[in-house]
Motif scaffolding. Structure first.
Motif, mmCIF file in Angstrom:
data_model
loop_
_atom_site.group_PDB
_atom_site.id
_atom_site.type_symbol
_atom_site.label_atom_id
_atom_site.label_comp_id
_atom_site.label_asym_id
_atom_site.label_seq_id
_atom_site.Cartn_x
_atom_site.Cartn_y
_atom_site.Cartn_z
ATOM 1 N N ILE A 55 0.872 -1.176 0.000
ATOM 2 C CA ILE A 55 0.000 0.000 0.000
ATOM 3 C C ILE A 55 0.912 1.229 0.000
ATOM 4 C CG2 ILE A 55 -1.779 1.298 1.227
ATOM 5 C CD1 ILE A 55 -2.625 -1.342 2.553
ATOM 6 N N SER A 56 0.786 2.071 -1.019
ATOM 7 C CA SER A 56 1.637 3.255 -1.158
ATOM 8 C C SER A 56 0.774 4.500 -1.047
ATOM 9 C CB SER A 56 2.374 3.221 -2.499
ATOM 10 O OG SER A 56 3.247 4.326 -2.623
ATOM 11 N N ILE A 57 1.023 5.306 -0.022
ATOM 12 C CA ILE A 57 0.212 6.486 0.278
ATOM 13 C C ILE A 57 1.104 7.717 0.136
ATOM 14 C CG2 ILE A 57 -1.301 7.599 1.965
ATOM 15 C CD1 ILE A 57 -1.601 4.889 3.356
ATOM 16 N N GLN A 58 0.970 8.426 -0.974
ATOM 17 C CA GLN A 58 1.795 9.614 -1.209
ATOM 18 C C GLN A 58 1.245 10.393 -2.396
ATOM 19 O OE1 GLN A 58 5.875 8.662 -2.439
ATOM 20 N NE2 GLN A 58 5.297 6.521 -2.686
ATOM 21 N N ASN A 113 3.880 8.662 -5.902
ATOM 22 C CA ASN A 113 3.445 7.385 -6.477
ATOM 23 C C ASN A 113 3.809 7.276 -7.954
ATOM 24 O OD1 ASN A 113 2.343 5.891 -4.370
ATOM 25 N ND2 ASN A 113 0.350 6.898 -4.515
ATOM 26 N N ILE A 159 -2.707 5.026 -3.023
ATOM 27 C CA ILE A 159 -3.677 5.968 -2.461
ATOM 28 C C ILE A 159 -3.041 7.356 -2.503
ATOM 29 C CG2 ILE A 159 -5.098 6.568 -0.476
ATOM 30 C CD1 ILE A 159 -4.879 3.660 0.437
ATOM 31 N N THR A 169 -2.343 11.284 -1.809
ATOM 32 C CA THR A 169 -2.611 12.299 -0.786
ATOM 33 C C THR A 169 -2.867 13.655 -1.429
ATOM 34 O OG1 THR A 169 -0.234 12.722 -0.576
ATOM 35 C CG2 THR A 169 -1.210 11.128 0.946
ATOM 36 N N PHE A 220 -10.397 11.751 0.817
ATOM 37 C CA PHE A 220 -9.305 10.875 1.226
ATOM 38 C C PHE A 220 -9.794 9.836 2.229
ATOM 39 C CE2 PHE A 220 -5.583 9.820 3.858
ATOM 40 C CZ PHE A 220 -4.732 9.365 2.878
ATOM 41 N N LEU A 271 -9.642 5.637 2.029
ATOM 42 C CA LEU A 271 -9.134 4.757 3.078
ATOM 43 C C LEU A 271 -10.190 3.746 3.513
ATOM 44 C CD1 LEU A 271 -7.104 7.129 5.444
ATOM 45 C CD2 LEU A 271 -6.248 5.692 3.592
ATOM 46 N N THR A 287 4.658 5.399 3.065
ATOM 47 C CA THR A 287 4.064 6.735 3.069
ATOM 48 C C THR A 287 5.128 7.753 2.675
ATOM 49 O OG1 THR A 287 4.510 7.186 5.441
ATOM 50 C CG2 THR A 287 2.411 6.125 4.867
ATOM 51 N N VAL A 334 -3.697 9.442 7.818
ATOM 52 C CA VAL A 334 -2.654 8.481 7.447
ATOM 53 C C VAL A 334 -2.090 7.809 8.696
ATOM 54 C CG1 VAL A 334 -0.325 8.244 6.482
ATOM 55 C CG2 VAL A 334 -2.029 9.619 5.283
#
Length: 292
Positions: free
Chosen positions: A8-11, A21, A38, A40, A62, A66, A83, A95
């Motif tokens: 899971i990549s959150i950026q 990402n 995901i 941001t 956002f 999630l 992240t 986050v």
């Protein structure tokens, strides 16, 4: 059939170019990892152009993303969470909550926190309140953290000029005992001329230093690419010191290629770069780590 490692990549995400990402996903996918991205923030391009469109995701939007990830069971399935850049305080707090929930339901996952918040030259480029969330909530949960010297210095409120400074910063920032602090782009007092180092500081003060040629290039997306390459290597079973060397070599290759093309950010299309990533999927990591 064995499922591939899941991340899971959150950026951040951009329409054009490679940052956040948009830089980190490709190397992980090319190495055979499964991704859930995901964003941001969503911007039209990196900030080195005359104009930039887009914005941070509205908090309710956002939050909805999630919740969708929770409904699909992604926190329990993930092998890694990454992240990076976060564009608003509300999103930063969400986050932190999401990572805490994921680690609670899935204690075996590895969390890599890349505290993207500033650099030498531009200084701090997120509000201090977001940097505070990174320091007080995200970094203490991290299994791996990849700050640059500016970020580490700002977060720990002290200069970073020696390995002793790195050890002190680790203590100040309350990393978990087993966490690995990977400080990128170091030029320490005893770094050889013309070199730049990535320094791994593990538990019990174990230090691993990895010098490489210092390139006269500084482009957006470099740190995001490096973090994605770290996860790609670890997910494919490559030991951390070797993974760092692979990430250094491939990041340098991407920078060299961008420089040759006159591009203003990292470029991911160079053939040998792509072949090395596929080699990771085949566990031929020695190819990826070979001399350029």
């Amino acid at each position: 059939m064995t499922l591939p490692p899941f991340v899971i990549s959150i950026q951040s995400q951009v329409v054009f170019g490679h940052v956040g990402n948009s830089a980190a996903l490709f190397p992980m996918q090319a190495a055979g990892l499964e991704m859930a991205a995901i964003p941001t923030v969503i911007f039209s391009n990196t900030p080195n152009y005359p104009t930039q469109r887009g914005r941070a995701l509205p908090p309710e939007f956002f939050s909805d993303l999630l919740q969708g990830a929770r409904e699909r069971g992604l926190p329990g399935r993930a092998d890694f969470i990454l992240t990076g850049y976060i564009g608003s305080l509300d999103v930063a707090l969400m986050v932190a909550d999401f990572v805490a929930e994921a680690k609670a339901v899935n204690p075996g996952l590895t969390y890599l926190c890349d505290p993207v918040m500033g650099d030498t030259g531009p200084g701090l480029y997120v509000p201090e309140a977001i940097a505070d969330v990174m320091r007080d909530r995200l970094l203490p949960m991290a299994n791996i953290a990849t700050p640059n010297p500016f970020e580490l210095s700002w977060l720990a409120k002290r200069k970073v000029a020696t390995t002793w400074d790195l050890e002190t910063a680790r203590q100040v920032l309350r990393f978990a005992p087993e966490a690995q602090l990977i400080t990128t782009g170091c030029v320490l007092e005893d770094t050889a001329p013309g070199q730049i180092e990535t320094v791994i500081l593990g538990h019990e003060g174990i230090i691993s230093r990895h010098p490489t040629k210092r390139l006269p290039i500084g482009l957006p997306g470099t740190g995001d690419l490096f973090a994605g390459l770290i996860i790609a290597g670890l997910a494919r079973g490559v030991p951390l010191p070797r993974t760092v060397e692979i990430a250094q070599n491939l990041t340098s290759r991407a920078l060299d290629h961008a420089n040759a093309l006159g591009a203003g950010e990292v470029v991911l299309s160079e053939p040998e770069f792509r072949r090395a990533l596929v080699a990771l999927d085949s566990k031929l990591s020695s190819v990826a780590a070979g001399k350029r």
